[in-house]
Design a protein around this motif. Structure first.
Motif, PDB file in Angstrom:
ATOM      1  N   THR A  97      17.542 112.817  34.914  1.00  0.00           N
ATOM      2  CA  THR A  97      17.276 113.837  33.901  1.00  0.00           C
ATOM      3  C   THR A  97      18.060 113.544  32.631  1.00  0.00           C
ATOM      4  O   THR A  97      17.539 113.671  31.514  1.00  0.00           O
ATOM      5  N   HIS A 120      16.320 110.865  30.751  1.00  0.00           N
ATOM      6  CA  HIS A 120      15.100 111.338  30.098  1.00  0.00           C
ATOM      7  C   HIS A 120      15.407 112.045  28.782  1.00  0.00           C
ATOM      8  O   HIS A 120      14.701 111.873  27.785  1.00  0.00           O
ATOM      9  N   LEU A 152      14.269 122.386  29.310  1.00  0.00           N
ATOM     10  CA  LEU A 152      13.532 121.125  29.444  1.00  0.00           C
ATOM     11  C   LEU A 152      12.032 121.378  29.533  1.00  0.00           C
ATOM     12  O   LEU A 152      11.219 120.643  28.948  1.00  0.00           O
ATOM     13  N   GLU A 153      11.647 122.411  30.273  1.00  0.00           N
ATOM     14  CA  GLU A 153      10.226 122.734  30.409  1.00  0.00           C
ATOM     15  C   GLU A 153       9.655 123.255  29.094  1.00  0.00           C
ATOM     16  O   GLU A 153       8.602 122.821  28.640  1.00  0.00           O
ATOM     17  N   ALA A 154      10.355 124.200  28.457  1.00  0.00           N
ATOM     18  CA  ALA A 154       9.844 124.808  27.223  1.00  0.00           C
ATOM     19  C   ALA A 154       9.764 123.798  26.090  1.00  0.00           C
ATOM     20  O   ALA A 154       8.866 123.866  25.243  1.00  0.00           O
ATOM     21  N   HIS A 206      10.868 117.518  29.972  1.00  0.00           N
ATOM     22  CA  HIS A 206      10.857 117.238  31.403  1.00  0.00           C
ATOM     23  C   HIS A 206       9.601 116.439  31.733  1.00  0.00           C
ATOM     24  O   HIS A 206       8.520 116.996  31.831  1.00  0.00           O
ATOM     25  N   THR A 219       7.765 111.612  25.488  1.00  0.00           N
ATOM     26  CA  THR A 219       7.574 112.659  24.509  1.00  0.00           C
ATOM     27  C   THR A 219       6.565 112.186  23.469  1.00  0.00           C
ATOM     28  O   THR A 219       6.478 111.008  23.170  1.00  0.00           O
ATOM     29  N   VAL A 274      16.924 123.657  33.083  1.00  0.00           N
ATOM     30  CA  VAL A 274      15.546 123.434  33.525  1.00  0.00           C
ATOM     31  C   VAL A 274      14.574 124.206  32.642  1.00  0.00           C
ATOM     32  O   VAL A 274      13.530 123.676  32.229  1.00  0.00           O
ATOM     33  N   ALA A 275      14.895 125.454  32.317  1.00  0.00           N
ATOM     34  CA  ALA A 275      14.010 126.265  31.483  1.00  0.00           C
ATOM     35  C   ALA A 275      13.831 125.639  30.105  1.00  0.00           C
ATOM     36  O   ALA A 275      12.719 125.596  29.567  1.00  0.00           O
ATOM     37  N   HIS A 321       9.332 120.551  26.465  1.00  0.00           N
ATOM     38  CA  HIS A 321       8.584 119.359  26.906  1.00  0.00           C
ATOM     39  C   HIS A 321       9.493 118.143  27.035  1.00  0.00           C
ATOM     40  O   HIS A 321       9.094 117.013  26.747  1.00  0.00           O
ATOM     41  N   GLY A 340      13.243 126.724  22.474  1.00  0.00           N
ATOM     42  CA  GLY A 340      13.127 126.718  23.930  1.00  0.00           C
ATOM     43  C   GLY A 340      14.239 127.436  24.665  1.00  0.00           C
ATOM     44  O   GLY A 340      14.250 127.446  25.890  1.00  0.00           O
ATOM     45  N   HIS A 390       6.560 114.586  33.530  1.00  0.00           N
ATOM     46  CA  HIS A 390       5.833 114.935  34.745  1.00  0.00           C
ATOM     47  C   HIS A 390       5.559 113.675  35.566  1.00  0.00           C
ATOM     48  O   HIS A 390       5.336 112.598  35.031  1.00  0.00           O
TER      49      HIS A 390
END
Length: 376
Positions: free
Chosen positions: A196, A199, A246-248, A252, A262, A243-244, A250, A286, A254
């Protein structure tokens, strides 16, 4: 660079961070979101000092009894703290091994430093290099864990503190209800967190490319090195908040191999400053108050508490990106016909056509100019 209110005894790694974060900064907004979620960061330094002095993996229990006797903590919350503290202790041993492995791969052109096809676009290069960087890191983690187990074996002739702690960590993870439910071990957690971190470093590099940054190697490296504060700030947060975000944002990728890089749309980074002060900052969009279950205390990412660890991850990514020339924008195609006295043939972009902006067909490897090989 704070990830919330620091609670407990003195902590050298977080002293003064709350007051230094200016209004409107990512650090201040991130800190306030943690406070709004009702969670506090554990002061890690005194616990590590107790672990160092006593070699006791259960030093956190004694610390919590002293500093947080009045705070009701769930068993999952305590296990998450213990799991992270084991990794903080052990990563101090791994960082030096990783630095040596990075230099070896760079010198031999192995792993992520292997040549790529000339036709490969920057978009595909970013995806492939993300994966190659993670695979190289995972290989070193496998070798390191095997070495730790050998050093911690009961029959080992010399007692190694890292070997002993690895043995204690193995017992802890296998007995923890939290980590048994998630099917996680010391090694899998180490890989998850480290990948992570890579990334996020890659997303910083990709954002610079998509925002049009085009600089010689030394200047490009210095600009992104100035931006590392944002990565450290993000890593200082709680698991739920990280985590929240990273998701919001983008950030993170897939898929198991995390090959999706990105894109230029909705980048969480923005260019700020001028000249020697120019850097990339994280946007605030985010950030939202989030907590994992009923957690009241968090440590932040283990790498945040190991001196030089996040910088090591960033150096790894910057070296790979420079090796493949991703500090430069693609050279514009020449206008055909102008040298023959003919009417010029317009490039597709001059005709209004959509042209890939990711450097398809660029020369694959750039000769890096003389300059500092390591980060400041």
């Amino acid at each position: 660079m704070d990830g919330g209110v620091v609670s407990g005894l003195s902590s050298t790694e977080s002293a003064g961070l709350e007051t230094e974060a200016p209004n409107g900064s990512f650090a201040r907004a991130y800190q306030e979101a943690h406070a709004a979620a009702g969670i506090q960061r554990l002061a890690v330094t005194p616990v590590l000092e107790m672990m160092d002095m006593t070699g006791d993996a259960h030093a956190l229990d004694a610390y919590l009894a002293r500093a947080h006797a009045d705070l009701a903590l769930t068993s999952d919350n305590v296990d998450r703290l213990k799991g992270n503290l084991h990794l903080v202790f052990l990563f101090r041993d791994f960082r030096h091994r990783l630095v040596r492995a990075m230099e070896r791969m760079k010198d031999t052109g192995a792993g992520p430093f292997a040549a790529l096809p000339d036709w490969m676009s920057a978009h595909h290069r970013f995806g492939l290099l993300r994966t190659a960087g993670c695979l190289g890191l995972n290989k070193e983690l496998d070798l390191w864990m095997a070495d730790l187990e050998a050093r911690g074996a009961p029959q080992a002739p010399i007692a190694c503190p890292f070997g002993r702690m690895a043995r204690a960590a193995g017992r802890f993870f296998s007995a923890s209800a939290l980590y048994r439910r998630a099917d996680h071990s010391v090694l899998s957690i180490a890989k998850t967190g480290s990948n992570t971190a890579l990334h996020v470093c890659w997303s910083l590099v990709e954002a610079a490319y998509y925002l049009g940054v085009d600089l010689p190697p030394a200047e490009w490296r210095a600009m992104l090195w100035r931006s590392r504060k944002e990565i450290a700030t993000l890593a200082s947060g709680s698991l739920g908040m990280i985590v929240a975000f990273l998701e919001a944002a983008h950030l993170h990728p897939h898929g198991d191999s995390a090959v999706n890089p990105t894109t230029q749309e909705g980048s969480p980074f923005r260019l700020v400053g001028e000249g020697a002060d120019r850097r990339l900052d994280l946007r605030l969009d985010g950030i939202a108050p989030v907590t994992t279950g009923h957690d009241r205390l968090f440590t932040g990412c283990p790498a945040f508490h190991v001196s030089g660890m996040i910088e090591t991850y960033l150096t790894w990514v910057l070296d790979i990106a420079l090796h493949h020339g991703l500090n430069r924008q693609p050279v514009a195609a020449p206008v055909l016909g102008s040298t023959l006295g003919l009417a010029p043939v317009l490039a597709p972009s001059q005709l209004g056509a959509t042209v890939p902006s990711l450097g398809a067909g660029r020369a694959m490897t750039q000769q890096v100019a003389a300059g500092p090989a390591r980060d400041p």
